[in-house]
Design a protein around this motif. Structure first.
Motif, PDB file in Angstrom:
ATOM      1  N   ALA A  77       0.842  -1.193   0.000  1.00 39.43           N
ATOM      2  CA  ALA A  77       0.000   0.000   0.000  1.00 39.43           C
ATOM      3  C   ALA A  77       0.880   1.247   0.000  1.00 39.43           C
ATOM      4  O   ALA A  77       1.992   1.256   0.524  1.00 39.43           O
ATOM      5  N   CYS A  78       0.335   2.280  -0.583  1.00 41.93           N
ATOM      6  CA  CYS A  78       1.034   3.551  -0.656  1.00 41.93           C
ATOM      7  C   CYS A  78       1.301   4.097   0.749  1.00 41.93           C
ATOM      8  O   CYS A  78       0.385   4.143   1.572  1.00 41.93           O
ATOM      9  N   PRO A  79       2.540   4.525   1.014  1.00 42.21           N
ATOM     10  CA  PRO A  79       2.837   5.073   2.336  1.00 42.21           C
ATOM     11  C   PRO A  79       2.229   6.455   2.557  1.00 42.21           C
ATOM     12  O   PRO A  79       2.192   6.949   3.681  1.00 42.21           O
ATOM     13  N   HIS A  80       1.734   7.064   1.493  1.00 45.98           N
ATOM     14  CA  HIS A  80       1.134   8.392   1.634  1.00 45.98           C
ATOM     15  C   HIS A  80      -0.377   8.309   1.835  1.00 45.98           C
ATOM     16  O   HIS A  80      -0.932   8.946   2.720  1.00 45.98           O
ATOM     17  N   CYS A  81      -1.052   7.525   0.992  1.00 50.35           N
ATOM     18  CA  CYS A  81      -2.515   7.519   1.042  1.00 50.35           C
ATOM     19  C   CYS A  81      -3.099   6.133   1.307  1.00 50.35           C
ATOM     20  O   CYS A  81      -4.307   5.979   1.369  1.00 50.35           O
ATOM     21  N   ASN A  82      -2.224   5.131   1.400  1.00 52.12           N
ATOM     22  CA  ASN A  82      -2.651   3.763   1.694  1.00 52.12           C
ATOM     23  C   ASN A  82      -3.399   3.096   0.540  1.00 52.12           C
ATOM     24  O   ASN A  82      -4.028   2.057   0.719  1.00 52.12           O
ATOM     25  N   HIS A  83      -3.337   3.683  -0.626  1.00 54.44           N
ATOM     26  CA  HIS A  83      -3.907   3.042  -1.807  1.00 54.44           C
ATOM     27  C   HIS A  83      -3.149   1.754  -2.115  1.00 54.44           C
ATOM     28  O   HIS A  83      -1.937   1.676  -1.940  1.00 54.44           O
ATOM     29  N   SER A  84      -3.872   0.765  -2.594  1.00 52.70           N
ATOM     30  CA  SER A  84      -3.245  -0.496  -2.953  1.00 52.70           C
ATOM     31  C   SER A  84      -3.970  -1.081  -4.153  1.00 52.70           C
ATOM     32  O   SER A  84      -5.188  -0.947  -4.256  1.00 52.70           O
ATOM     33  N   SER A  94       4.903   3.464  -8.174  1.00 47.51           N
ATOM     34  CA  SER A  94       4.005   4.611  -8.172  1.00 47.51           C
ATOM     35  C   SER A  94       2.631   4.228  -7.650  1.00 47.51           C
ATOM     36  O   SER A  94       2.220   3.070  -7.667  1.00 47.51           O
ATOM     37  N   CYS A  95       1.928   5.250  -7.209  1.00 42.75           N
ATOM     38  CA  CYS A  95       0.593   5.106  -6.651  1.00 42.75           C
ATOM     39  C   CYS A  95      -0.394   5.767  -7.585  1.00 42.75           C
ATOM     40  O   CYS A  95      -0.234   6.934  -7.947  1.00 42.75           O
ATOM     41  N   SER A  96      -1.422   5.033  -7.985  1.00 44.26           N
ATOM     42  CA  SER A  96      -2.431   5.623  -8.855  1.00 44.26           C
ATOM     43  C   SER A  96      -3.475   6.386  -8.052  1.00 44.26           C
ATOM     44  O   SER A  96      -4.357   7.014  -8.618  1.00 44.26           O
ATOM     45  N   GLY A  97      -3.363   6.342  -6.736  1.00 44.93           N
ATOM     46  CA  GLY A  97      -4.298   7.060  -5.890  1.00 44.93           C
ATOM     47  C   GLY A  97      -3.904   8.517  -5.724  1.00 44.93           C
ATOM     48  O   GLY A  97      -4.669   9.420  -6.052  1.00 44.93           O
ATOM     49  N   CYS A  98      -2.702   8.749  -5.221  1.00 43.49           N
ATOM     50  CA  CYS A  98      -2.261  10.116  -4.951  1.00 43.49           C
ATOM     51  C   CYS A  98      -1.120  10.543  -5.867  1.00 43.49           C
ATOM     52  O   CYS A  98      -0.626  11.666  -5.753  1.00 43.49           O
ATOM     53  N   GLU A  99      -0.675   9.628  -6.760  1.00 44.28           N
ATOM     54  CA  GLU A  99       0.380   9.907  -7.728  1.00 44.28           C
ATOM     55  C   GLU A  99       1.749  10.098  -7.098  1.00 44.28           C
ATOM     56  O   GLU A  99       2.670  10.613  -7.731  1.00 44.28           O
TER      57      GLU A  99
HETATM   58 ZN    ZN Z   1      -0.864   7.159  -2.725  1.00 46.75          ZN
END
Ligand code: ZN
Length: 62
Positions: free
Chosen positions: A25-32, A46-51
């Protein structure tokens, strides 16, 4: 990448290096899940949630 990024993404990088990148999961927004792109030169996570993303040469991936 900055030292701050290295700290923020450290757990993610360790998981990927251990072959467990699928459930990260993204360490910034927890998107996975996170997107991992390997090229011959660089690895980009990269994270497609918060970029948010980190890229560089990480041992064992390239
Ligand atoms: Zn993110």
């Amino acid at each position: 990448m900055s030292e701050d990024d290295a700290v923020i993404w450290q757990d993610v990088l360790e998981e990927i290096l251990a072959g467990r990148g699928g459930a990260l999961a993204c360490p910034h927004c927890n998107h996975s899940p996170l997107k991992v792109d390997n090229t011959t030169e660089l690895t980009k996570i990269s994270c497609s949630g918060c970029e948010a993303f980190i890229q560089g040469r990480f041992g064992g991936l390239n």
